[in-house]
Write an enzyme that holds these catalytic residues in place. Structure first.
Site, PDB file in Angstrom:
ATOM      1  CE1 TYR A 161      -4.214  -0.354  -1.128  1.00  0.00           C
ATOM      2  CE2 TYR A 161      -2.542  -2.017  -1.518  1.00  0.00           C
ATOM      3  CZ  TYR A 161      -3.671  -1.599  -0.864  1.00  0.00           C
ATOM      4  OH  TYR A 161      -4.266  -2.426   0.072  1.00  0.00           O
ATOM      5  CG  ASP A 174      -2.510  -7.682  -0.446  1.00  0.00           C
ATOM      6  OD1 ASP A 174      -3.314  -8.485  -0.953  1.00  0.00           O
ATOM      7  OD2 ASP A 174      -2.839  -6.530  -0.081  1.00  0.00           O
ATOM      8  CD  GLN A 227      -5.905  -7.723   2.119  1.00  0.00           C
ATOM      9  OE1 GLN A 227      -5.473  -6.582   2.283  1.00  0.00           O
ATOM     10  NE2 GLN A 227      -5.707  -8.395   0.988  1.00  0.00           N
ATOM     11  NE  ARG A 267       6.584   4.762   2.862  1.00  0.00           N
ATOM     12  CZ  ARG A 267       6.016   5.952   3.076  1.00  0.00           C
ATOM     13  NH1 ARG A 267       5.407   6.193   4.229  1.00  0.00           N
ATOM     14  NH2 ARG A 267       6.054   6.887   2.156  1.00  0.00           N
ATOM     15  CD  GLN A 271      10.325   0.915   6.641  1.00  0.00           C
ATOM     16  OE1 GLN A 271       9.689   0.443   5.694  1.00  0.00           O
ATOM     17  NE2 GLN A 271      10.056   2.104   7.145  1.00  0.00           N
ATOM     18  NE  ARG A 330       0.925   6.777   8.247  1.00  0.00           N
ATOM     19  CZ  ARG A 330       2.198   6.387   8.370  1.00  0.00           C
ATOM     20  NH1 ARG A 330       2.501   5.355   9.137  1.00  0.00           N
ATOM     21  NH2 ARG A 330       3.155   7.019   7.727  1.00  0.00           N
ATOM     22  CD1 TRP A 345      -2.042   2.185   0.497  1.00  0.00           C
ATOM     23  CD2 TRP A 345      -2.747   1.380   2.467  1.00  0.00           C
ATOM     24  NE1 TRP A 345      -2.995   3.054   0.989  1.00  0.00           N
ATOM     25  CE2 TRP A 345      -3.435   2.590   2.190  1.00  0.00           C
ATOM     26  CE3 TRP A 345      -3.027   0.704   3.644  1.00  0.00           C
ATOM     27  CZ2 TRP A 345      -4.377   3.128   3.081  1.00  0.00           C
ATOM     28  CZ3 TRP A 345      -3.972   1.233   4.513  1.00  0.00           C
ATOM     29  CH2 TRP A 345      -4.639   2.428   4.230  1.00  0.00           C
TER      30      TRP A 345
END
Length: 318
Positions: free
Chosen positions: A61, A56, A180, A288, A292, A234, A21
């Site tokens: 996106y 996924d 999902q 990203r 990570q 967010r 995403w």
């Protein structure tokens, strides 16, 4: 990495999958801010190198951008190294790069053709209805998905964000192979009815946002939230604002305590908690950058004790 079968699909998936995403980038209504495509590709390659065997994504996106990046990444891999690719349809691009909702047959067929081209694959391993909206188009949409599978354009079909009533409506037309849903320590509504139903019906479950979109990663502070770019969705989320924020950061403190005992991060514990539920086959974890990936992969094999869970959920061991 250990694998489990995703429902009855025959697909053996790792317990952690690569969520794409955020790599869709910015400049649309559900973007995560600016994203470097080379970082995204490097993250995918590193995840595959560590054993993650599924990605996924969704046409929505970045309105195709995430799929394009995933396509570039997997094109550079040897055939034997390529992960399964799951994507979604039902949210085409509208005016001003806003998200529309359509489960009409013609719209979905345009979307799947676009996804196949961007991903550079002959068939999509798992194609999912992104959101069950509009309600009066669900039957048309799911019938179209069944056609796409019969035609070989997609290998398996599933849904996202469906409740039990909607799952039953879809199953009256064609079997629902996967679900999902959102599932995390701050989003547990599916425990009451949806997960038990999926388990009874043999529907594979891949949970999204197990770290609540980064909130439970252990890296999210008040200062970082205040400094999120304006084009990061967010910034508008109630979970990242008071009064919910204080409660959520207290939860992160408990995750940190348990994480310290296991020698991992708070985010790893949050993902491992999601994977504890017997109905959940895999968790979608967003990456990203390559750095990570390493801290979160251990969630796939981490077993939490009853004492760990009690401390996470209630603030004290049993």
């Amino acid at each position: 990495m250990n694998t489990v079968e995703l429902g009855g699909t025959g697909l053996e998936i790792t317990r952690v999958g690569f969520g794409a995403w955020a790599i869709g980038g910015a400049e649309y209504d559900w973007g995560w801010g600016a994203q470097d495509d080379e970082d995204s590709i490097a993250a995918i390659h590193h995840a595959v190198e560590l054993g993650i065997n599924w990605i996924d994504t969704a046409a929505q996106y970045g309105f195709g951008h995430s799929e394009e990046v995933v396509g570039r990444a997997i094109a550079a891999l040897a055939e034997s190294e390529r992960p399964y690719v799951f994507t979604k349809g039902g949210q085409p691009e509208g005016p001003g790069r806003t998200t529309l909702q359509s489960l009409r047959r013609d719209s979905l067929r345009r979307e799947v053709e676009g996804s196949l081209a961007r991903l550079g694959v002959e068939a999509i391993d798992l194609y999912q209805i992104h959101w069950p909206i509009p309600d009066d188009e669900i039957e048309e949409g799911w019938s179209t998905f069944a056609e796409l599978k019969q035609e070989g354009l997609v290998r398996h079909i599933g849904v996202s964000n469906f409740d039990v009533a909607l799952l039953r409506r879809a199953q009256a037309i064609a079997p629902v192979e996967t679900l999902q849903p959102p599932y995390s320590l701050v989003d547990r509504e599916i425990e009451a009815e949806i997960l038990p139903f999926a388990e009874r019906e043999g529907i594979g479950v891949i949970a999204y946002s197990p770290m609540a979109s980064g909130l439970l990663s252990g890296k999210m502070t008040r200062e970082r939230i205040e400094n999120l770019p304006e084009d990061d969705w967010r910034k508008r989320s109630e979970r990242f604002r008071e009064p919910q924020l204080s409660r959520n950061l207290e939860l992160v403190e408990r995750l940190d305590r348990v994480a310290n005992r296991h020698g991992v991060t708070a985010g790893t514990i949050a993902v491992a908690w999601t994977l504890r539920h017997p109905a959940v086959d895999g968790a979608i974890v967003g990456f990203r950058r390559p750095d990570q990936v390493d801290p979160l992969v251990p969630a796939a094999g981490l077993e939490l004790s009853d004492e760990d869970v009690a401390e996470i959920e209630h603030g004290q061991p049993v």
